[in-house]
Write a protein that holds these residues in place. Sequence first.
Motif, PDB file in Angstrom:
ATOM      1  N   ASP A 180       5.201   0.667  -5.183  1.00 19.23           N
ATOM      2  CA  ASP A 180       5.499   1.436  -4.565  1.00 19.23           C
ATOM      3  C   ASP A 180       5.902   0.816  -3.151  1.00 19.23           C
ATOM      4  O   ASP A 180       6.942   1.353  -2.932  1.00 19.23           O
ATOM      5  N   ASN A 219       9.495   0.753  -4.726  1.00 17.10           N
ATOM      6  CA  ASN A 219      10.309   1.922  -3.963  1.00 17.10           C
ATOM      7  C   ASN A 219      11.151   2.691  -2.896  1.00 17.10           C
ATOM      8  O   ASN A 219      11.711   2.716  -2.628  1.00 17.10           O
ATOM      9  N   ALA A 229       6.354   7.735  -1.272  1.00 15.06           N
ATOM     10  CA  ALA A 229       4.745   7.088  -2.509  1.00 15.06           C
ATOM     11  C   ALA A 229       4.071   8.366  -1.715  1.00 15.06           C
ATOM     12  O   ALA A 229       3.926   7.894  -0.403  1.00 15.06           O
ATOM     13  N   ARG A 237      -0.519   8.280  -1.850  1.00 17.00           N
ATOM     14  CA  ARG A 237      -1.208   7.437  -3.211  1.00 17.00           C
ATOM     15  C   ARG A 237      -2.899   7.866  -2.715  1.00 17.00           C
ATOM     16  O   ARG A 237      -2.619   7.851  -0.497  1.00 17.00           O
ATOM     17  N   THR A 294       7.059  13.933  -0.465  1.00 15.79           N
ATOM     18  CA  THR A 294       7.178  12.222  -1.243  1.00 15.79           C
ATOM     19  C   THR A 294       7.462  12.356  -2.874  1.00 15.79           C
ATOM     20  O   THR A 294       8.466  11.422  -2.776  1.00 15.79           O
ATOM     21  N   GLY A 325       6.255   5.874   2.606  1.00 15.69           N
ATOM     22  CA  GLY A 325       4.922   6.108   2.109  1.00 15.69           C
ATOM     23  C   GLY A 325       3.550   6.213   3.198  1.00 15.69           C
ATOM     24  O   GLY A 325       3.426   5.817   3.607  1.00 15.69           O
TER      25      GLY A 325
END
Length: 442
Positions: free
Chosen positions: A45, A48, A55, A57, A280, A289
């Motif tokens: 991530d 990226n 990102a 999560r 995101t 992120g």
Amino acid sequence: MAKLKIPKRVSTTLLSSLSAGVVPRIGLEHIAVGREKEMAALLQDLDNLAAGGAAFRFVVGRYGSGKSFILQLLRNHAMEQGFVVADVDLSPERRLAGTDGQGVATYRELMRNIATKTHPNGGALGLILEKWISSIQTQVAETSGLRPNDSGFDDQVESTILSAVKNIEGLVHGFDFATVVTNYWRGYRLDEKEKKDAALRWLRGEFATKTEAKAALGVRIIIDDDTWYDYVKLFAKFAADIGYKGLLVLFDEAVHLWKITNAVSRQNNYDKLLAMFNDTMQGRAEHLGIIVGGTPKFLEDPKRGLFNDPAWTRRTAKSRFAKAGLQDNSGPVIQLETLTQQEILQLLQRLADVHTTQYSSEKKITKSEFDEFLQEIISRLGANALLTPGEIVRDFLSVLNILQQNPEMSFGQVIHGAGLQLTTAGKKTNVDEDGEVAEFTL
């Protein structure tokens, strides 16, 4: 075995934090075990984000499974790679949405905790701006041949700054953000500490009224409960524009959203989280992120968890092909499984190495003693399924401390006698894992 090389400051922090049931911010790499697949996914991530993506999560596991540990480990990796990081523990006073300042309170805590590789302990907002201005001054000096005291130097620096912040003026609230950053430069240029302080206060969300902000900085808006997330996105874009790889935001203790008793308030928080997720995932945020740590109940409780909302169920439901030992870590939810006994033994070995280094001890714990301790813990807890780092670390460190302070005692005497008392989190009880007595996480 070669002696562990670890600075005294780091070993002291590790042992003090873990003994108190707190996840340390430094030295985690010395005791990290397992979680290789999960960390690999999270580090991907970061790649990226550096490329301009975004990102989101969830890191989900019960108390003691390692949520906070893995978040702090990722935080340290991100700083080493050149990211700006900000983290916050959610609480009844700090939420994602609220009508009484709970949202902006979360934003303020994030801004207070902003950190970089050169300033890892938080409070780096002013230093980030100073470093940026310094780099622009160096750039202008190299391209123009002028020096800081030469006529026209500051004008060229200001022109370069205005060009840089122009990239964010077109974003939501970007014009006001750019105006405040420019005000900071002008305070820096004229050595007006009050103007610089006012700009930092605004960026940290500390102005209470629009009138106060207009008088100090000439902007007609302040950061509040409704807009704070827009400024997180702006700061991520700004951080990337001035030379960082992006912004990583960590929200821990998301179970406090599940604990909100008012259904409307709880749903408002879940909706705010959904807006972040959609931004995101759909490419409406850059270099940003967001990692959220929570317990299974926060995610899966059909009455009060995210799964109560069909929109969240579609986005976060576990694949029907996923099962224990075969997880898909490319999805939005990373489920932390129980560490294996071998991984627990490896963790104990690393803790013992840190302890030995800290106290310059020559006495080593044998493999049979590690096994003996683990079996004692398992027998007292009643089941291997309950074996999590948070339930044994303090007990093991307590044993090591007792042995260090009482060298005449043997390892077996300590763990089989009255010396070993399981911590609250490790006792076999019927206490709700999301209750207030089970707050220790590793």
